[in-house]
Design a protein around this motif. Structure first.
Motif, PDB file in Angstrom:
ATOM      1  N   GLU A  81     -55.791  34.546  23.079  1.00 28.16           N
ATOM      2  CA  GLU A  81     -55.885  33.575  24.180  1.00 28.16           C
ATOM      3  C   GLU A  81     -55.530  32.169  23.705  1.00 28.16           C
ATOM      4  N   LEU A  82     -56.057  31.785  22.549  1.00 31.02           N
ATOM      5  CA  LEU A  82     -55.723  30.464  22.009  1.00 31.02           C
ATOM      6  C   LEU A  82     -54.237  30.375  21.707  1.00 31.02           C
ATOM      7  N   ALA A  83     -53.695  31.425  21.121  1.00 25.69           N
ATOM      8  CA  ALA A  83     -52.265  31.441  20.802  1.00 25.69           C
ATOM      9  C   ALA A  83     -51.419  31.241  22.050  1.00 25.69           C
ATOM     10  N   ALA A  84     -51.779  31.919  23.133  1.00 25.93           N
ATOM     11  CA  ALA A  84     -51.028  31.784  24.386  1.00 25.93           C
ATOM     12  C   ALA A  84     -51.100  30.354  24.911  1.00 25.93           C
ATOM     13  N   ARG A  85     -52.274  29.746  24.814  1.00 26.11           N
ATOM     14  CA  ARG A  85     -52.436  28.359  25.285  1.00 26.11           C
ATOM     15  C   ARG A  85     -51.611  27.383  24.459  1.00 26.11           C
ATOM     16  N   GLY A  89     -48.812  28.371  22.681  1.00 24.67           N
ATOM     17  CA  GLY A  89     -47.419  28.799  22.600  1.00 24.67           C
ATOM     18  C   GLY A  89     -47.017  29.261  21.210  1.00 24.67           C
ATOM     19  N   VAL A  90     -47.973  29.869  20.504  1.00 21.88           N
ATOM     20  CA  VAL A  90     -47.698  30.400  19.163  1.00 21.88           C
ATOM     21  C   VAL A  90     -48.194  31.839  19.110  1.00 21.88           C
ATOM     22  N   SER A  91     -47.959  32.501  17.990  1.00 21.96           N
ATOM     23  CA  SER A  91     -48.415  33.877  17.843  1.00 21.96           C
ATOM     24  C   SER A  91     -49.896  33.924  17.442  1.00 21.96           C
ATOM     25  N   ARG A  92     -50.524  35.065  17.682  1.00 23.37           N
ATOM     26  CA  ARG A  92     -51.907  35.261  17.265  1.00 23.37           C
ATOM     27  C   ARG A  92     -52.007  35.158  15.750  1.00 23.37           C
ATOM     28  N   GLN A  93     -50.964  35.632  15.059  1.00 28.99           N
ATOM     29  CA  GLN A  93     -50.945  35.578  13.606  1.00 28.99           C
ATOM     30  C   GLN A  93     -50.947  34.126  13.112  1.00 28.99           C
ATOM     31  N   SER A  94     -50.266  33.256  13.842  1.00 30.32           N
ATOM     32  CA  SER A  94     -50.268  31.833  13.472  1.00 30.32           C
ATOM     33  C   SER A  94     -51.659  31.240  13.617  1.00 30.32           C
ATOM     34  N   VAL A  95     -52.338  31.582  14.703  1.00 35.24           N
ATOM     35  CA  VAL A  95     -53.710  31.097  14.897  1.00 35.24           C
ATOM     36  C   VAL A  95     -54.599  31.585  13.764  1.00 35.24           C
ATOM     37  N   ASN A  96     -54.478  32.861  13.432  1.00 37.13           N
ATOM     38  CA  ASN A  96     -55.275  33.416  12.339  1.00 37.13           C
ATOM     39  C   ASN A  96     -54.986  32.694  11.025  1.00 37.13           C
ATOM     40  N   ALA A  97     -53.732  32.446  10.749  1.00 41.26           N
ATOM     41  CA  ALA A  97     -53.355  31.781   9.497  1.00 41.26           C
ATOM     42  C   ALA A  97     -53.894  30.352   9.434  1.00 41.26           C
ATOM     43  N   ILE A  98     -53.906  29.664  10.553  1.00 40.48           N
ATOM     44  CA  ILE A  98     -54.453  28.308  10.586  1.00 40.48           C
ATOM     45  C   ILE A  98     -55.971  28.358  10.405  1.00 40.48           C
ATOM     46  N   GLU A  99     -56.626  29.266  11.121  1.00 38.62           N
ATOM     47  CA  GLU A  99     -58.086  29.380  11.024  1.00 38.62           C
ATOM     48  C   GLU A  99     -58.554  29.695   9.608  1.00 38.62           C
ATOM     49  N   THR A 100     -57.808  30.510   8.908  1.00 36.45           N
ATOM     50  CA  THR A 100     -58.209  30.923   7.566  1.00 36.45           C
ATOM     51  C   THR A 100     -57.696  29.983   6.474  1.00 36.45           C
ATOM     52  N   GLY A 101     -56.981  28.945   6.868  1.00 34.94           N
ATOM     53  CA  GLY A 101     -56.490  27.971   5.899  1.00 34.94           C
ATOM     54  C   GLY A 101     -55.273  28.411   5.116  1.00 34.94           C
ATOM     55  N   LYS A 102     -54.641  29.492   5.550  1.00 35.08           N
ATOM     56  CA  LYS A 102     -53.437  29.971   4.864  1.00 35.08           C
ATOM     57  C   LYS A 102     -52.205  29.167   5.266  1.00 35.08           C
ATOM     58  N   TYR A 103     -52.325  28.453   6.377  1.00 35.71           N
ATOM     59  CA  TYR A 103     -51.190  27.728   6.942  1.00 35.71           C
ATOM     60  C   TYR A 103     -51.724  26.460   7.585  1.00 35.71           C
ATOM     61  N   ASP A 104     -51.074  25.338   7.303  1.00 37.85           N
ATOM     62  CA  ASP A 104     -51.393  24.086   7.986  1.00 37.85           C
ATOM     63  C   ASP A 104     -50.418  23.929   9.148  1.00 37.85           C
ATOM     64  N   PRO A 105     -50.915  23.583  10.320  1.00 36.00           N
ATOM     65  CA  PRO A 105     -50.011  23.468  11.470  1.00 36.00           C
ATOM     66  C   PRO A 105     -49.059  22.290  11.318  1.00 36.00           C
ATOM     67  N   SER A 106     -47.928  22.406  11.979  1.00 38.22           N
ATOM     68  CA  SER A 106     -46.998  21.278  12.035  1.00 38.22           C
ATOM     69  C   SER A 106     -47.699  20.144  12.783  1.00 38.22           C
ATOM     70  N   LEU A 107     -47.187  18.942  12.650  1.00 32.60           N
ATOM     71  CA  LEU A 107     -47.795  17.809  13.347  1.00 32.60           C
ATOM     72  C   LEU A 107     -47.759  17.994  14.866  1.00 32.60           C
ATOM     73  N   PRO A 108     -46.631  18.439  15.440  1.00 33.99           N
ATOM     74  CA  PRO A 108     -46.641  18.673  16.894  1.00 33.99           C
ATOM     75  C   PRO A 108     -47.680  19.721  17.312  1.00 33.99           C
ATOM     76  N   LEU A 109     -47.846  20.783  16.531  1.00 28.09           N
ATOM     77  CA  LEU A 109     -48.836  21.803  16.865  1.00 28.09           C
ATOM     78  C   LEU A 109     -50.248  21.245  16.697  1.00 28.09           C
ATOM     79  N   ALA A 110     -50.469  20.446  15.673  1.00 27.59           N
ATOM     80  CA  ALA A 110     -51.787  19.830  15.486  1.00 27.59           C
ATOM     81  C   ALA A 110     -52.128  18.951  16.690  1.00 27.59           C
TER      82      ALA A 110
END
Length: 89
Positions: free
Chosen positions: A18-22, A24-45
């Motif tokens: 649901e967060l990913a849809a809101r 406009g990213v994949s669920r995997q991207s949300v998971n990666a951000i939540e777990t600290g494996k990936y820092d979001p781009s500035l526009p996504l932040a």
């Protein structure tokens, strides 16, 4: 970089999908951000900040800042518990 994304999402009872849809990213991207494996781009932040109506500084913090914040909260909680204990004695 540590963040509060998982807690903010859970507070709203949103799934990662649901967060990913809101956002406009994949669920995997949300998971990666939540777990600290990936820092979001500035526009996504900025999108995340806008979605939660919170400043980026609140959502995204360096590990040292979060550790210091946890320490301060733990000390305040211990002080409060000590005061309650003293009042009931």
């Amino acid at each position: 970089m540590k963040n509060r994304l998982k807690d903010l999402r859970a507070d709203r009872e949103w799934s990662q999908a649901e967060l990913a849809a809101r956002l406009g990213v994949s669920r995997q991207s949300v998971n990666a951000i939540e777990t600290g494996k990936y820092d979001p781009s500035l526009p996504l932040a900025f999108k995340i900040g806008h979605l939660f109506q919170l400043p980026l500084e609140y959502i995204f913090k360096h590990e040292e800042e979060l550790a210091e914040e946890k320490k301060m909260h733990a000390e305040a909680l211990q002080k409060l518990m000590d005061e309650i204990k003293n009042q009931s004695s």
